[in-house]
Motif scaffolding. Structure first.
Motif, PDB file in Angstrom:
ATOM      1  N   ALA A  52      53.965 -11.014  -8.987  1.00 19.76           N
ATOM      2  CA  ALA A  52      55.201 -10.366  -9.328  1.00 19.76           C
ATOM      3  C   ALA A  52      55.233  -8.863  -9.529  1.00 19.76           C
ATOM      4  CB  ALA A  52      56.129 -11.137 -10.428  1.00 19.76           C
ATOM      5  N   SER A  53      56.159  -8.147  -9.306  1.00 17.27           N
ATOM      6  CA  SER A  53      56.451  -6.623  -9.416  1.00 17.27           C
ATOM      7  C   SER A  53      57.217  -6.518 -10.630  1.00 17.27           C
ATOM      8  CB  SER A  53      56.917  -5.939  -8.294  1.00 17.27           C
ATOM      9  OG  SER A  53      56.937  -4.541  -8.689  1.00 17.27           O
ATOM     10  N   LEU A  54      56.884  -5.339 -11.469  1.00 19.04           N
ATOM     11  CA  LEU A  54      57.638  -5.031 -12.575  1.00 19.04           C
ATOM     12  C   LEU A  54      59.021  -4.430 -12.282  1.00 19.04           C
ATOM     13  CD1 LEU A  54      55.087  -4.094 -15.371  1.00 19.04           C
ATOM     14  CD2 LEU A  54      56.754  -5.998 -15.114  1.00 19.04           C
ATOM     15  N   GLU A  55      58.995  -3.937 -11.034  1.00 15.17           N
ATOM     16  CA  GLU A  55      60.304  -3.486 -10.265  1.00 15.17           C
ATOM     17  C   GLU A  55      61.144  -4.399  -9.848  1.00 15.17           C
ATOM     18  OE1 GLU A  55      59.424   0.896  -8.774  1.00 15.17           O
ATOM     19  OE2 GLU A  55      57.685  -0.080  -8.054  1.00 15.17           O
ATOM     20  N   ASP A  56      60.795  -5.859  -9.725  1.00 15.43           N
ATOM     21  CA  ASP A  56      61.676  -6.888  -9.454  1.00 15.43           C
ATOM     22  C   ASP A  56      62.814  -7.219 -10.548  1.00 15.43           C
ATOM     23  OD1 ASP A  56      60.086  -7.329  -7.177  1.00 15.43           O
ATOM     24  OD2 ASP A  56      58.925  -9.095  -8.192  1.00 15.43           O
ATOM     25  N   GLY A  57      63.517  -8.027 -10.343  1.00 10.66           N
ATOM     26  CA  GLY A  57      64.849  -8.153 -11.173  1.00 10.66           C
ATOM     27  C   GLY A  57      64.076  -8.906 -12.333  1.00 10.66           C
ATOM     28  N   ASP A  84      58.338   9.133 -12.714  1.00  7.47           N
ATOM     29  CA  ASP A  84      59.252   8.114 -11.920  1.00  7.47           C
ATOM     30  C   ASP A  84      58.672   6.859 -12.296  1.00  7.47           C
ATOM     31  OD1 ASP A  84      57.446   9.000 -10.285  1.00  7.47           O
ATOM     32  OD2 ASP A  84      58.445   8.147  -8.407  1.00  7.47           O
ATOM     33  N   LYS A  85      57.514   6.607 -11.872  1.00  3.82           N
ATOM     34  CA  LYS A  85      56.703   5.334 -12.113  1.00  3.82           C
ATOM     35  C   LYS A  85      56.406   5.121 -13.492  1.00  3.82           C
ATOM     36  CE  LYS A  85      56.079   3.560  -7.970  1.00  3.82           C
ATOM     37  NZ  LYS A  85      57.056   2.457  -7.563  1.00  3.82           N
ATOM     38  N   THR A  86      56.355   6.098 -14.461  1.00  2.91           N
ATOM     39  CA  THR A  86      56.314   6.050 -15.965  1.00  2.91           C
ATOM     40  C   THR A  86      57.556   5.209 -16.281  1.00  2.91           C
ATOM     41  OG1 THR A  86      54.548   7.378 -16.049  1.00  2.91           O
ATOM     42  CG2 THR A  86      55.892   7.077 -18.178  1.00  2.91           C
ATOM     43  N   LEU A  87      58.445   5.747 -15.901  1.00  2.00           N
ATOM     44  CA  LEU A  87      59.834   5.289 -16.273  1.00  2.00           C
ATOM     45  C   LEU A  87      60.238   3.908 -15.715  1.00  2.00           C
ATOM     46  CD1 LEU A  87      62.653   5.902 -17.491  1.00  2.00           C
ATOM     47  CD2 LEU A  87      63.471   6.918 -15.363  1.00  2.00           C
ATOM     48  N   THR A  88      59.726   3.383 -14.524  1.00  2.00           N
ATOM     49  CA  THR A  88      60.070   2.110 -13.991  1.00  2.00           C
ATOM     50  C   THR A  88      59.190   1.141 -14.288  1.00  2.00           C
ATOM     51  OG1 THR A  88      59.044   2.969 -11.758  1.00  2.00           O
ATOM     52  CG2 THR A  88      61.207   3.133 -12.029  1.00  2.00           C
ATOM     53  N   ILE A  89      57.825   1.586 -14.696  1.00  2.22           N
ATOM     54  CA  ILE A  89      57.016   0.639 -15.113  1.00  2.22           C
ATOM     55  C   ILE A  89      56.971   0.262 -16.574  1.00  2.22           C
ATOM     56  CG2 ILE A  89      54.633  -0.254 -14.918  1.00  2.22           C
ATOM     57  CD1 ILE A  89      56.032  -0.839 -12.351  1.00  2.22           C
ATOM     58  N   ASP A  90      56.440   1.515 -17.320  1.00  6.08           N
ATOM     59  CA  ASP A  90      56.080   1.564 -18.643  1.00  6.08           C
ATOM     60  C   ASP A  90      57.375   1.416 -19.701  1.00  6.08           C
ATOM     61  OD1 ASP A  90      52.963   2.744 -18.945  1.00  6.08           O
ATOM     62  OD2 ASP A  90      54.077   3.214 -16.954  1.00  6.08           O
ATOM     63  N   LEU A  91      58.411   1.707 -19.143  1.00 10.88           N
ATOM     64  CA  LEU A  91      59.671   1.528 -19.935  1.00 10.88           C
ATOM     65  C   LEU A  91      60.455   0.563 -19.250  1.00 10.88           C
ATOM     66  CD1 LEU A  91      61.873   2.131 -21.989  1.00 10.88           C
ATOM     67  CD2 LEU A  91      62.483   4.163 -20.546  1.00 10.88           C
ATOM     68  N   ASP A  92      61.107   0.764 -18.198  1.00  6.24           N
ATOM     69  CA  ASP A  92      62.231  -0.375 -17.595  1.00  6.24           C
ATOM     70  C   ASP A  92      61.290  -1.674 -17.389  1.00  6.24           C
ATOM     71  OD1 ASP A  92      64.746  -1.212 -16.523  1.00  6.24           O
ATOM     72  OD2 ASP A  92      64.022  -1.274 -14.843  1.00  6.24           O
ATOM     73  N   GLY A  93      60.107  -1.864 -16.785  1.00  7.74           N
ATOM     74  CA  GLY A  93      59.218  -2.841 -16.620  1.00  7.74           C
ATOM     75  C   GLY A  93      58.992  -3.828 -17.895  1.00  7.74           C
ATOM     76  N   VAL A  95      60.995  -3.482 -20.606  1.00  9.82           N
ATOM     77  CA  VAL A  95      62.180  -4.190 -21.144  1.00  9.82           C
ATOM     78  C   VAL A  95      62.445  -5.292 -20.346  1.00  9.82           C
ATOM     79  CG1 VAL A  95      64.685  -3.457 -21.339  1.00  9.82           C
ATOM     80  CG2 VAL A  95      63.163  -1.968 -22.047  1.00  9.82           C
ATOM     81  N   LYS A  96      62.349  -5.248 -18.905  1.00  9.53           N
ATOM     82  CA  LYS A  96      62.465  -6.292 -18.093  1.00  9.53           C
ATOM     83  C   LYS A  96      61.749  -7.640 -18.627  1.00  9.53           C
ATOM     84  CE  LYS A  96      62.602  -4.132 -14.329  1.00  9.53           C
ATOM     85  NZ  LYS A  96      62.897  -4.058 -12.620  1.00  9.53           N
ATOM     86  N   ALA A  97      60.542  -7.140 -18.764  1.00  9.82           N
ATOM     87  CA  ALA A  97      59.628  -8.441 -19.261  1.00  9.82           C
ATOM     88  C   ALA A  97      60.126  -9.040 -20.663  1.00  9.82           C
ATOM     89  CB  ALA A  97      57.973  -7.803 -19.463  1.00  9.82           C
ATOM     90  N   MET A  98      60.420  -8.307 -21.397  1.00  8.16           N
ATOM     91  CA  MET A  98      60.927  -8.758 -22.784  1.00  8.16           C
ATOM     92  C   MET A  98      62.505  -9.728 -22.526  1.00  8.16           C
ATOM     93  SD  MET A  98      61.273  -5.214 -24.942  1.00  8.16           S
ATOM     94  CE  MET A  98      60.057  -4.096 -24.728  1.00  8.16           C
TER      95      MET A  98
END
Length: 215
Positions: A52-57, A84-93, A95-98
């Protein structure tokens, strides 16, 4: 036996943690990887891998958490990517995992963060690191405000060295770095000790045995 989903299992700390949990009778590691071609590495270790990708829903991530008892987030965008990837993976990814863990009914969540993440005055922009600290700061902050039974581990600079089995949590600024193998061992020990729930553990290399230091 607890099933532990390691998000970022193909990373350096993730692989070390996978091996440690695989050798521990109390755990069954499950690797979350983002590329199908990474699966062979874990098949060789007889470790289940889920892609799975951390950029998935959030729903897609939650679907990969079936049968999981605890989640470890050790993923990162890496030094070769941009902010941009730091934002989408390290932060948003993160949070989505949580959110996915909460959706899947999982309570235990361990976050691999970084030393001094909570102190803006200590953030350095050397090698473009400031976006990483910003991402980690807000990911940690959101985790602390969640309903998850969290532990946040904050190691110093990561080194590829043999682990010593000893760290310093009382005065982590006495040293600046720590072997990745010891970081993986800290995470394993955190999973062993419920008393670490709700705790933030900053550390670098030291002289105190890991079990004692995190207990």
């Amino acid at each position: 036996m607890k099933n532990v989903l390691i998000i970022g299992a193909h990373g350096q700390v993730g692989q070390l943690l996978t091996d440690k949990l695989n050798a521990d009778a109390g755990y069954t590691p499950v690797a979350l990887i983002r590329k199908e071609e990474q699966r062979a590495l874990f098949e060789q270790k007889r470790v289940e891998a889920r892609v799975a990708s951390l950029e998935d829903g959030v729903d897609a991530l939650a679907a990969q958490m079936n049968g999981i008892d605890a989640v470890v987030f050790s993923a990162g965008s890496g030094g070769s990517t941009g902010p941009d990837k730091t934002l989408t993976i390290d932060l948003d990814g993160a949070v989505k995992a949580m959110e996915a863990a909460e959706q899947a009914g999982i309570k235990r969540f361990v976050m691999l963060s970084a030393l001094h993440t909570d102190d803006r005055n200590r953030w350095t922009d050397a090698e473009g690191m400031k976006p990483y600290y910003v991402a980690k700061y807000y990911a940690d902050r959101i985790l602390k405000g969640s309903k998850l039974e969290y532990t946040i581990v904050r190691p110093g600079a990561l080194k590829n060295e043999d682990g010593t089995g000893k760290i310093n949590t009382a005065e982590p600024d006495k040293q600046q770095d720590v072997p990745r193998a010891d970081v993986a061992e800290v995470i394993r020990e955190v999973l062993n000790q419920d008393r670490t729930i709700g705790q933030i553990i900053p550390f670098t290399r030291g002289e105190t045995p890991i079990r004692e230091a995190v207990g």
